[in-house]
Design a protein around this motif. Sequence first.
Motif, PDB file in Angstrom:
ATOM      1  N   ASP A  33      63.700   6.062  16.529  1.00  0.00           N
ATOM      2  CA  ASP A  33      64.963   6.507  15.936  1.00  0.00           C
ATOM      3  C   ASP A  33      65.049   6.216  14.447  1.00  0.00           C
ATOM      4  N   GLY A  34      63.941   6.354  13.741  1.00  0.00           N
ATOM      5  CA  GLY A  34      63.950   6.168  12.298  1.00  0.00           C
ATOM      6  C   GLY A  34      63.984   4.731  11.849  1.00  0.00           C
ATOM      7  N   LYS A  35      63.535   3.805  12.678  1.00  0.00           N
ATOM      8  CA  LYS A  35      63.569   2.386  12.304  1.00  0.00           C
ATOM      9  C   LYS A  35      62.180   1.767  12.195  1.00  0.00           C
ATOM     10  N   ALA A  36      61.126   2.540  12.441  1.00  0.00           N
ATOM     11  CA  ALA A  36      59.768   1.981  12.421  1.00  0.00           C
ATOM     12  C   ALA A  36      58.761   3.038  11.977  1.00  0.00           C
ATOM     13  N   ILE A  37      57.607   2.536  11.566  1.00  0.00           N
ATOM     14  CA  ILE A  37      56.472   3.391  11.222  1.00  0.00           C
ATOM     15  C   ILE A  37      55.330   3.029  12.156  1.00  0.00           C
ATOM     16  N   LYS A  38      54.636   4.030  12.632  1.00  0.00           N
ATOM     17  CA  LYS A  38      53.478   3.813  13.511  1.00  0.00           C
ATOM     18  C   LYS A  38      52.297   4.576  12.935  1.00  0.00           C
ATOM     19  N   VAL A  39      51.139   3.960  13.005  1.00  0.00           N
ATOM     20  CA  VAL A  39      49.918   4.658  12.632  1.00  0.00           C
ATOM     21  C   VAL A  39      49.326   5.206  13.925  1.00  0.00           C
ATOM     22  N   GLU A  40      49.248   6.537  14.020  1.00  0.00           N
ATOM     23  CA  GLU A  40      48.744   7.169  15.235  1.00  0.00           C
ATOM     24  C   GLU A  40      47.352   7.753  14.989  1.00  0.00           C
ATOM     25  N   ASP A  41      46.717   8.136  16.054  1.00  0.00           N
ATOM     26  CA  ASP A  41      45.358   8.702  15.993  1.00  0.00           C
ATOM     27  C   ASP A  41      44.400   7.781  15.240  1.00  0.00           C
ATOM     28  N   ILE A  42      44.446   6.504  15.569  1.00  0.00           N
ATOM     29  CA  ILE A  42      43.611   5.518  14.878  1.00  0.00           C
ATOM     30  C   ILE A  42      42.149   5.698  15.288  1.00  0.00           C
ATOM     31  N   ARG A  43      41.315   5.665  14.292  1.00  0.00           N
ATOM     32  CA  ARG A  43      39.866   5.704  14.503  1.00  0.00           C
ATOM     33  C   ARG A  43      39.257   4.581  13.687  1.00  0.00           C
ATOM     34  N   PHE A  44      38.085   4.142  14.083  1.00  0.00           N
ATOM     35  CA  PHE A  44      37.419   3.138  13.278  1.00  0.00           C
ATOM     36  C   PHE A  44      35.915   3.350  13.311  1.00  0.00           C
ATOM     37  N   ALA A  45      35.291   2.816  12.292  1.00  0.00           N
ATOM     38  CA  ALA A  45      33.832   2.847  12.197  1.00  0.00           C
ATOM     39  C   ALA A  45      33.424   1.581  11.466  1.00  0.00           C
ATOM     40  N   SER A  46      32.210   1.158  11.697  1.00  0.00           N
ATOM     41  CA  SER A  46      31.744  -0.037  10.996  1.00  0.00           C
ATOM     42  C   SER A  46      30.331   0.173  10.470  1.00  0.00           C
ATOM     43  N   VAL A  47      30.056  -0.529   9.399  1.00  0.00           N
ATOM     44  CA  VAL A  47      28.720  -0.573   8.826  1.00  0.00           C
ATOM     45  C   VAL A  47      28.413  -2.060   8.680  1.00  0.00           C
ATOM     46  N   VAL A  48      27.661  -2.602   9.646  1.00  0.00           N
ATOM     47  CA  VAL A  48      27.353  -4.033   9.654  1.00  0.00           C
ATOM     48  C   VAL A  48      25.838  -4.227   9.694  1.00  0.00           C
ATOM     49  N   ASP A  49      25.429  -5.438   9.317  1.00  0.00           N
ATOM     50  CA  ASP A  49      23.995  -5.728   9.227  1.00  0.00           C
ATOM     51  C   ASP A  49      23.438  -6.388  10.491  1.00  0.00           C
ATOM     52  N   SER A  50      24.085  -6.143  11.631  1.00  0.00           N
ATOM     53  CA  SER A  50      23.644  -6.756  12.877  1.00  0.00           C
ATOM     54  C   SER A  50      23.548  -5.697  13.973  1.00  0.00           C
ATOM     55  N   ALA A  51      22.371  -5.552  14.525  1.00  0.00           N
ATOM     56  CA  ALA A  51      22.190  -4.601  15.625  1.00  0.00           C
ATOM     57  C   ALA A  51      23.034  -4.997  16.827  1.00  0.00           C
ATOM     58  N   PHE A  52      23.185  -6.315  17.055  1.00  0.00           N
ATOM     59  CA  PHE A  52      23.991  -6.791  18.178  1.00  0.00           C
ATOM     60  C   PHE A  52      25.440  -6.305  18.036  1.00  0.00           C
ATOM     61  N   TRP A  53      26.049  -6.511  16.847  1.00  0.00           N
ATOM     62  CA  TRP A  53      27.448  -6.131  16.666  1.00  0.00           C
ATOM     63  C   TRP A  53      27.615  -4.619  16.645  1.00  0.00           C
ATOM     64  N   SER A  54      26.627  -3.894  16.165  1.00  0.00           N
ATOM     65  CA  SER A  54      26.687  -2.428  16.222  1.00  0.00           C
ATOM     66  C   SER A  54      26.710  -1.950  17.676  1.00  0.00           C
ATOM     67  N   ALA A  55      25.893  -2.564  18.514  1.00  0.00           N
ATOM     68  CA  ALA A  55      25.871  -2.215  19.938  1.00  0.00           C
ATOM     69  C   ALA A  55      27.164  -2.651  20.624  1.00  0.00           C
ATOM     70  N   ALA A  56      27.645  -3.842  20.288  1.00  0.00           N
ATOM     71  CA  ALA A  56      28.888  -4.342  20.884  1.00  0.00           C
ATOM     72  C   ALA A  56      30.062  -3.428  20.538  1.00  0.00           C
ATOM     73  N   GLU A  57      30.072  -2.910  19.327  1.00  0.00           N
ATOM     74  CA  GLU A  57      31.137  -1.987  18.931  1.00  0.00           C
ATOM     75  C   GLU A  57      31.152  -0.769  19.845  1.00  0.00           C
ATOM     76  N   LEU A  58      30.000  -0.223  20.149  1.00  0.00           N
ATOM     77  CA  LEU A  58      29.933   0.943  21.027  1.00  0.00           C
ATOM     78  C   LEU A  58      30.425   0.623  22.430  1.00  0.00           C
ATOM     79  N   VAL A  59      30.050  -0.536  22.944  1.00  0.00           N
ATOM     80  CA  VAL A  59      30.438  -0.939  24.300  1.00  0.00           C
ATOM     81  C   VAL A  59      31.945  -1.188  24.393  1.00  0.00           C
ATOM     82  N   PHE A  60      32.512  -1.828  23.368  1.00  0.00           N
ATOM     83  CA  PHE A  60      33.920  -2.237  23.418  1.00  0.00           C
ATOM     84  C   PHE A  60      34.849  -1.340  22.598  1.00  0.00           C
ATOM     85  N   ARG A  61      34.384  -0.161  22.199  1.00  0.00           N
ATOM     86  CA  ARG A  61      35.178   0.733  21.341  1.00  0.00           C
ATOM     87  C   ARG A  61      36.577   0.992  21.908  1.00  0.00           C
TER      88      ARG A  61
END
Length: 140
Positions: A33-61
């Motif tokens: 009712d005009g009292k809040a802001i929401k960010v919709e259609d959220i997407r994310f991507a990462s560029v990290v130096d760890s193969a483990f965390w890159s794989a974990a991101e895919l599993v837990f997306r």
Amino acid sequence: MALGLKIDAKTPASWFDTGGWVYLSGKPIVVKDGKAIKVEDIRFASVVDSAFWSAAELVFRDEILKIVDAHATFDLSAEIDEAVSEITRAIAKADLPGLQIKAGTPDIALDGVYVASSDLVVVANLTMPVDAEVTEAILK
């Protein structure tokens, strides 16, 4: 809207240390009712130096997106209430010789939200009943 977060994560065993960037994007909209802001259609991507965390991101997306989405609404009710109070106080203090002003309670509602080059711009509508009465000759 896009946001980049630089990360440098250190773990006790150093095996899972990583560094890099996480990028979030989404579209800000007005809700509640005009009292809040929401960010919709959220997407994310990462560029990290760890193969483990890159794989974990895919599993837990999906789980990551659910958590981010749960924190993507910003209730501005307190700020709107403060603006209403300031407007009410300012009108009550107004001293206009020859004019008596009576105003009702302001109603403020967010109308839109726009992303500018370096700012998030929120547009609000203000509705307020005002009665003005000339109490003496203003022009002489």
